[in-house]
Scaffold this motif. Structure first.
Motif, PDB file in Angstrom:
ATOM      1  N   ALA A   9       8.468   2.794   8.466  1.00  0.00           N
ATOM      2  CA  ALA A   9       8.488   3.050   7.029  1.00  0.00           C
ATOM      3  C   ALA A   9       7.400   2.251   6.316  1.00  0.00           C
ATOM      4  N   GLN A  10       7.156   1.031   6.766  1.00  0.00           N
ATOM      5  CA  GLN A  10       6.128   0.214   6.135  1.00  0.00           C
ATOM      6  C   GLN A  10       4.751   0.819   6.352  1.00  0.00           C
ATOM      7  N   ALA A  11       4.501   1.327   7.551  1.00  0.00           N
ATOM      8  CA  ALA A  11       3.201   1.948   7.829  1.00  0.00           C
ATOM      9  C   ALA A  11       2.974   3.153   6.914  1.00  0.00           C
ATOM     10  N   GLU A  12       4.007   3.949   6.705  1.00  0.00           N
ATOM     11  CA  GLU A  12       3.890   5.107   5.822  1.00  0.00           C
ATOM     12  C   GLU A  12       3.717   4.673   4.368  1.00  0.00           C
ATOM     13  N   ALA A  13       4.413   3.623   3.969  1.00  0.00           N
ATOM     14  CA  ALA A  13       4.271   3.119   2.603  1.00  0.00           C
ATOM     15  C   ALA A  13       2.858   2.613   2.346  1.00  0.00           C
ATOM     16  N   GLU A  14       2.295   1.936   3.325  1.00  0.00           N
ATOM     17  CA  GLU A  14       0.917   1.439   3.172  1.00  0.00           C
ATOM     18  C   GLU A  14      -0.067   2.600   3.077  1.00  0.00           C
ATOM     19  N   ARG A  15       0.192   3.665   3.834  1.00  0.00           N
ATOM     20  CA  ARG A  15      -0.689   4.832   3.772  1.00  0.00           C
ATOM     21  C   ARG A  15      -0.622   5.502   2.402  1.00  0.00           C
ATOM     22  N   ILE A  16       0.588   5.662   1.884  1.00  0.00           N
ATOM     23  CA  ILE A  16       0.760   6.293   0.572  1.00  0.00           C
ATOM     24  C   ILE A  16       0.163   5.421  -0.532  1.00  0.00           C
ATOM     25  N   ALA A  17       0.365   4.113  -0.431  1.00  0.00           N
ATOM     26  CA  ALA A  17      -0.175   3.202  -1.442  1.00  0.00           C
ATOM     27  C   ALA A  17      -1.690   3.317  -1.516  1.00  0.00           C
ATOM     28  N   GLU A  18      -2.337   3.377  -0.369  1.00  0.00           N
ATOM     29  CA  GLU A  18      -3.796   3.491  -0.322  1.00  0.00           C
ATOM     30  C   GLU A  18      -4.241   4.843  -0.844  1.00  0.00           C
ATOM     31  N   ALA A  19      -3.540   5.904  -0.456  1.00  0.00           N
ATOM     32  CA  ALA A  19      -3.951   7.253  -0.851  1.00  0.00           C
ATOM     33  C   ALA A  19      -3.744   7.511  -2.333  1.00  0.00           C
ATOM     34  N   ASP A  20      -2.648   6.969  -2.902  1.00  0.00           N
ATOM     35  CA  ASP A  20      -2.303   7.282  -4.286  1.00  0.00           C
ATOM     36  C   ASP A  20      -2.618   6.161  -5.272  1.00  0.00           C
ATOM     37  N   GLY A  21      -3.154   5.054  -4.771  1.00  0.00           N
ATOM     38  CA  GLY A  21      -3.498   3.944  -5.666  1.00  0.00           C
ATOM     39  C   GLY A  21      -2.287   3.275  -6.286  1.00  0.00           C
ATOM     40  N   LEU A  22      -1.227   3.107  -5.501  1.00  0.00           N
ATOM     41  CA  LEU A  22       0.003   2.508  -6.010  1.00  0.00           C
ATOM     42  C   LEU A  22       0.031   1.007  -5.743  1.00  0.00           C
ATOM     43  N   VAL A  23       0.716   0.265  -6.607  1.00  0.00           N
ATOM     44  CA  VAL A  23       0.870  -1.184  -6.429  1.00  0.00           C
ATOM     45  C   VAL A  23       2.009  -1.441  -5.444  1.00  0.00           C
ATOM     46  N   TRP A  24       1.709  -2.243  -4.450  1.00  0.00           N
ATOM     47  CA  TRP A  24       2.686  -2.574  -3.423  1.00  0.00           C
ATOM     48  C   TRP A  24       3.629  -3.661  -3.944  1.00  0.00           C
ATOM     49  N   VAL A  25       4.937  -3.416  -3.891  1.00  0.00           N
ATOM     50  CA  VAL A  25       5.933  -4.409  -4.281  1.00  0.00           C
ATOM     51  C   VAL A  25       6.623  -4.894  -3.006  1.00  0.00           C
ATOM     52  N   HIS A  26       6.148  -6.011  -2.504  1.00  0.00           N
ATOM     53  CA  HIS A  26       6.650  -6.540  -1.238  1.00  0.00           C
ATOM     54  C   HIS A  26       8.052  -7.097  -1.423  1.00  0.00           C
ATOM     55  N   PRO A  27       8.920  -6.952  -0.435  1.00  0.00           N
ATOM     56  CA  PRO A  27      10.295  -7.435  -0.604  1.00  0.00           C
ATOM     57  C   PRO A  27      10.432  -8.953  -0.656  1.00  0.00           C
ATOM     58  N   TYR A  28       9.468  -9.708  -0.108  1.00  0.00           N
ATOM     59  CA  TYR A  28       9.633 -11.165  -0.121  1.00  0.00           C
ATOM     60  C   TYR A  28       8.329 -11.955  -0.156  1.00  0.00           C
ATOM     61  N   ASP A  29       7.250 -11.471   0.420  1.00  0.00           N
ATOM     62  CA  ASP A  29       6.049 -12.291   0.549  1.00  0.00           C
ATOM     63  C   ASP A  29       5.111 -12.093  -0.646  1.00  0.00           C
ATOM     64  N   ASP A  30       5.585 -12.455  -1.822  1.00  0.00           N
ATOM     65  CA  ASP A  30       4.849 -12.263  -3.061  1.00  0.00           C
ATOM     66  C   ASP A  30       5.299 -13.347  -4.029  1.00  0.00           C
ATOM     67  N   ALA A  31       4.344 -14.016  -4.684  1.00  0.00           N
ATOM     68  CA  ALA A  31       4.684 -15.143  -5.557  1.00  0.00           C
ATOM     69  C   ALA A  31       5.592 -14.730  -6.705  1.00  0.00           C
ATOM     70  N   ALA A  32       5.350 -13.563  -7.300  1.00  0.00           N
ATOM     71  CA  ALA A  32       6.189 -13.113  -8.408  1.00  0.00           C
ATOM     72  C   ALA A  32       7.619 -12.864  -7.943  1.00  0.00           C
ATOM     73  N   ILE A  33       7.756 -12.239  -6.780  1.00  0.00           N
ATOM     74  CA  ILE A  33       9.083 -12.001  -6.204  1.00  0.00           C
ATOM     75  C   ILE A  33       9.793 -13.331  -5.955  1.00  0.00           C
ATOM     76  N   ILE A  34       9.099 -14.268  -5.355  1.00  0.00           N
ATOM     77  CA  ILE A  34       9.679 -15.580  -5.030  1.00  0.00           C
ATOM     78  C   ILE A  34      10.126 -16.306  -6.293  1.00  0.00           C
ATOM     79  N   CYS A  35       9.301 -16.275  -7.330  1.00  0.00           N
ATOM     80  CA  CYS A  35       9.666 -16.949  -8.582  1.00  0.00           C
ATOM     81  C   CYS A  35      10.916 -16.336  -9.191  1.00  0.00           C
ATOM     82  N   GLY A  36      11.013 -15.006  -9.134  1.00  0.00           N
ATOM     83  CA  GLY A  36      12.211 -14.363  -9.654  1.00  0.00           C
ATOM     84  C   GLY A  36      13.458 -14.793  -8.920  1.00  0.00           C
ATOM     85  N   GLN A  37      13.380 -14.878  -7.597  1.00  0.00           N
ATOM     86  CA  GLN A  37      14.550 -15.285  -6.818  1.00  0.00           C
ATOM     87  C   GLN A  37      14.893 -16.752  -7.066  1.00  0.00           C
ATOM     88  N   GLY A  38      13.893 -17.550  -7.372  1.00  0.00           N
ATOM     89  CA  GLY A  38      14.135 -18.974  -7.620  1.00  0.00           C
ATOM     90  C   GLY A  38      14.966 -19.251  -8.849  1.00  0.00           C
TER      91      GLY A  38
END
Length: 407
Positions: A128-157
């Motif tokens: 699923a991640q491989a397909e999401a990365e393909r779609i993100a590149e093709a459609d110019g979408l912002v990737w929202v990572h489930p955990y490895d992202d500073a904004a995500i980490i700050c929210g959980q904190g």
């Protein structure tokens, strides 16, 4: 965005009013069960029933107008998917969620119900991640990572900010660990506010990815776990760095402990916990000496559990406590035997739930029969008293597993 106490405080201000400030309450029954002074943070009360909303909203709120217009994409089989879908819908941001094809329909339907476009791809999360990365590149979408992202980490904190504001006397936080986003944010905030507080991570024994990464060891990850929400094979680069600096220890819990913890939340606290959400309590149950007498804050991080699985856990819990018992009675096949047996059980306070009558088992004499009886009892001692009394009827009695009684 960097991960610091200031950025976590900014995240708390940003999500205020849009994400529930969940209660952190004392749990006297769990304290008696574990020997620790237990406080529980109920993140299962969020709209999507899990903590993931915090980080998702912080990440989505940080997007530029152009990024919002193009939309976002996430990969998840559960709580992260619903959190991104829910808050993207609130903010008017188009969201695409890629989920593995075997994802339970109820989770797919819930994610679609929040307005997201759901794409089913592959058998595993990696597919699923491989397909999401393909779609993100093709459609110019912002990737929202489930955990490895500073904004995500700050929210959980922000969870740690709330817990220590409500109960500054906590001297230990016990936090479930998957990819590490939750514990990274919480440990950063907690250590900045109270340097002597201990932060303990908990992983399912079948998926010890963070513990292995911290020790520089190649570990085996795989297998069916109740804690699928933290069943992560690869931790984040950013989260690993933060965990290495701020987390005191990582404990592993096995499936029996997780099951017992899910059951304890339901029967003792009258609240639903998914396997990952119960991992912290599982650690207290399996490492009692580590936490005895200490004031411990547990993050019950999610309550999205399949009702059929929860029902099975409840029944197994009753069996484990000796309150639901199945026995096999071998007796002569003559009139009145079943009445004698049921009368005796009833007179001793047992409540018969089910009876199966077998005459064709080859290991039973031609003039004999077997009865499989499932009954409610007060506890294991009460069950033993009933078995002893039945043996006085000159019949053969043995205890069965619940599954065996249905053969």
């Amino acid at each position: 965005m960097s991960v610091s106490l200031d950025s976590i405080r900014a995240a708390a201000h940003l999500i205020s009013g849009a994400v529930m400030r969940t209660p952190c309450l004392p749990a006297p029954k769990l304290s008696r069960l574990t020997g620790a002074d237990v406080w529980v943070k109920y993140e299962n009360l969020q709209v999507t029933n899990a903590f993931k909303e915090r980080g998702a909203l912080v990440k989505l709120s940080a997007l530029s107008p152009e990024e919002r217009r193009h939309g976002v994409i996430a990969m998840s089989a559960g709580n992260h998917a619903q959190a991104v879908a829910y808050h993207a819908g609130r903010l008017g941001i188009p969201a695409t969620i890629v989920m593995p094809e075997p994802t339970p329909f109820v989770k797919v339907a819930a994610t679609r119900g929040y307005g997201a476009r759901v794409v089913l791809a592959g058998e595993m999360l990696a597919d699923a991640q491989a397909e999401a990365e393909r779609i993100a590149e093709a459609d110019g979408l912002v990737w929202v990572h489930p955990y490895d992202d500073a904004a995500i980490i700050c929210g959980q904190g922000t969870i740690a900010l709330e817990m220590l504001e409500d109960h500054p006397g906590l001297d230990c936080l016990v936090v479930p660990v998957g990819g590490g986003g939750l514990i990274s944010g919480m440990a950063t905030a907690a250590k900045a506010l109270k340097p002597d507080i201990e932060v303990i991570g908990v992983e399912a024994a079948l998926y010890p990815s963070m513990k292995g990464a911290l020790n520089g060891e190649a570990v085996q990850c795989g297998g069916a776990t109740l804690a699928e929400g933290i069943a992560v094979k690869n931790v984040g680069k950013l989260t690993l760095e933060i965990v290495r600096e701020t987390v005191d220890d990582i404990l592993l819990v096995d499936e029996t402990d997780i099951e017992q913890a899910v059951n304890a939340y339901l029967t003792q606290q009258k609240t639903m916990a998914e396997g990952a959400g119960a991992a912290g309590l599982a650690a207290l149950l399996s490492h009692r000496e580590r936490f005895a007498g200490r004031s411990v804050g547990l993050v019950m991080c999610g309550g999205n559990i399949d009702p059929r699985l929860l029902s099975s856990i409840m029944v197994r819990g009753l069996a484990h406590e000796g309150r639901l018992v199945s026995i096999r009675i071998t007796t002569p096949d003559r009139p009145g035997v079943l009445g004698d047996i049921s009368t005796l059980i009833g007179s001793l306070g047992g409540n018969i739930l089910e009876v199966s009558h077998h005459r064709l088992f080859l290991n039973v004499p031609a003039k004999g029969t077997t009865l499989d009886v499932t009954m409610e009892t007060h506890d294991r001692t009460h069950a033993e008293e009933i078995l002893t009394a039945l043996e006085g009827l000159d019949v053969s009695v043995r205890m069965l597993d619940l599954g065996e009684s249905r053969l």
